[in-house]
Design an enzyme around this catalytic site. Sequence first.
Site, PDB file in Angstrom:
ATOM      1  N   HIS A 105     -43.008  17.876  -9.751  1.00 14.72           N
ATOM      2  CA  HIS A 105     -42.196  19.045 -10.088  1.00 14.72           C
ATOM      3  C   HIS A 105     -40.887  18.537 -10.670  1.00 14.72           C
ATOM      4  O   HIS A 105     -39.901  18.345  -9.968  1.00 14.72           O
ATOM      5  CB  HIS A 105     -41.946  19.875  -8.826  1.00 14.72           C
ATOM      6  CG  HIS A 105     -41.310  21.200  -9.091  1.00 14.72           C
ATOM      7  ND1 HIS A 105     -40.548  21.858  -8.167  1.00 14.72           N
ATOM      8  CD2 HIS A 105     -41.344  22.003 -10.186  1.00 14.72           C
ATOM      9  CE1 HIS A 105     -40.123  23.002  -8.672  1.00 14.72           C
ATOM     10  NE2 HIS A 105     -40.590  23.109  -9.897  1.00 14.72           N
ATOM     11  N   ASP A 146     -40.543  21.350 -16.434  1.00 11.45           N
ATOM     12  CA  ASP A 146     -40.817  21.732 -15.045  1.00 11.45           C
ATOM     13  C   ASP A 146     -41.961  20.988 -14.347  1.00 11.45           C
ATOM     14  O   ASP A 146     -41.855  20.704 -13.163  1.00 11.45           O
ATOM     15  CB  ASP A 146     -41.103  23.229 -14.990  1.00 11.45           C
ATOM     16  CG  ASP A 146     -40.963  23.812 -13.595  1.00 11.45           C
ATOM     17  OD1 ASP A 146     -40.044  23.388 -12.870  1.00 11.45           O
ATOM     18  OD2 ASP A 146     -41.755  24.693 -13.231  1.00 11.45           O
ATOM     19  N   LYS A 159     -31.016  20.533 -13.218  1.00  9.16           N
ATOM     20  CA  LYS A 159     -32.202  19.916 -13.814  1.00  9.16           C
ATOM     21  C   LYS A 159     -32.366  20.291 -15.287  1.00  9.16           C
ATOM     22  O   LYS A 159     -32.554  19.425 -16.142  1.00  9.16           O
ATOM     23  CB  LYS A 159     -33.446  20.328 -13.019  1.00  9.16           C
ATOM     24  CG  LYS A 159     -34.751  19.733 -13.538  1.00  9.16           C
ATOM     25  CD  LYS A 159     -35.935  20.078 -12.623  1.00  9.16           C
ATOM     26  CE  LYS A 159     -36.219  21.546 -12.603  1.00  9.16           C
ATOM     27  NZ  LYS A 159     -37.473  21.867 -11.881  1.00  9.16           N
ATOM     28  N   SER A 185     -33.451  24.369  -7.501  1.00  5.83           N
ATOM     29  CA  SER A 185     -32.647  25.320  -8.266  1.00  5.83           C
ATOM     30  C   SER A 185     -31.156  25.108  -8.026  1.00  5.83           C
ATOM     31  O   SER A 185     -30.713  24.940  -6.890  1.00  5.83           O
ATOM     32  CB  SER A 185     -33.033  26.747  -7.859  1.00  5.83           C
ATOM     33  OG  SER A 185     -32.268  27.692  -8.553  1.00  5.83           O
TER      34      SER A 185
END
Length: 537
Positions: free
Chosen positions: A221, A258, A243, A239
């Site tokens: 991820h 992602d 990123k 979150s």
Amino acid sequence: MQEIGIKPENSFLKNLGIFEGTAHWNLSPAELTKIAVAKGQGTIASSGAIAIDTGEFTGRSPKDKFTVKDEVTENSVWWNNFNIPFESSKFDALYRKMIQYFNGKDFFVRDAIACADPRYALKVRVLNEYAWSNQFVYNMFLRPTEEELKTFEPEWLILNAPGFRANPEVDGTRQHNFSIIDFKRKIILVGGSGYTGEIKKGIFTVLNFVLPHQKNVLAMHCSANSGSAGDTALFFGLSGTGKTTLSADPNRKLIGDDEHGWTEDNTIFNFEGGCYAKCIDLTEEKEPDIFRAIKPGAILENIVYKKGTSEVDFADGSRTENTRVSYPIDHINNIAVPSLGKNPKNIFFLTCDAYGVLPPISKLNPGQAAFHFISGYTAKVAGTEAGVTEPTMTFSACFGAPFMPLHPTKYAEMLSRKMRETNVNVWLVNTGWSGGAYGIGKRMSLKYTRALITAALNGELDKVDYVNHEVFGVAKPQSCPGVPAEILNPRNTWTDKNAYDEKANYLASAFMKNFEKFAEFANDEIMAGAPRVKASV
């Protein structure tokens, strides 16, 4: 049964039990947008993107995500709060109900592919109740050519019906909405929720099981980009850690934002064909790539218009703070084509440490990398309402616990092995606070964070001296071009050094408390990467 669009030659919906209605096969985004607007399910924003409302759910519902427990999964899935078992017989009954729900309706069929590396390509057929949901699938997955569609044969099937409501007492769900994966039948059921992310993360969960468990490919991820020399960088982070911001680099090509795989022969490949970005407080100045990607073909979710206009008010979170935009990856100019990269040279674990304890950048050995990977730490500031001053500590294993069917140590051990084999650098980057905890210190300068990452990518941090952190043991660089030396050691930025020591010990204790549930499965190398809580400070 009426069928419209580009339909594969040997595909028959009657084989699924659907005999009535109108099936729209593989329509273009423009056609889907037109249908959605005509049905009153969306409006066109001033940018040309379609804006839709996902209804009751504006985010994923992890408590309603299930996995069928059978001979395929019983001894391989790590059953927990995110991998909740579901009876096979209940799945069969619910599947039949959903098939019957599609009978007689207008619905939309999309054939798509996950995984940009053709060796691992996963062919998926999705049946959507809504046109805009089908357009989301077009945006987010890889798109077969018309020629490839002629002979397309899916391996997985997804039924997506936001209007279908389960009966928990009969169907075995927690409430009326659900997302259920059956690895044996290779079917995903998504009902009762219009939030499109459930579709995307359903396939991500499948790949997180299939690739490591059956293909010896590490599923991750993370976002990824590559430099002009072909050097690949990976960015893991929950979150709010930066990123998207930090992986969007005008000097490097975006591989994906992602989900990625890391193969045995050290290829990095994107799982997806698009991006699904948060857009709360979006501005062209802060996120130019995302802002400019919002054009015809993009889908805006749960946004609010400025009064009396069709211009999006990105600062308005009254509908939800989780406003989103989905778009094909080619809406970004600087991308890798195809979405592949070479062996990573650098991996960045991004954490927003609101306690101001962790260094702005530090280098990790394989054991530390595995420990921090399993921990998946960040801290979220609670908000700006009166009286709320303390951050909320968050741990999410592998920086994506809700989508990881296997035990986290499986992914961590694969990562450690690849680190050793490829000599990749792993960095822990604190995008949070410096000079004190939230409310006392200041947020780390984005300018300095970018300079630190650039120095790591360019190899400049290979030439400097390091000192190990007193509690976390990570290696702190003592200098970096363009960054004041005094901020590199977080203790030096605190006026009260004893307060820093106490907070560092507090955070280390929280890490260890969180890791208790993993410790019995972790090897000695991983445990050696843990912080050392001091007896007294």
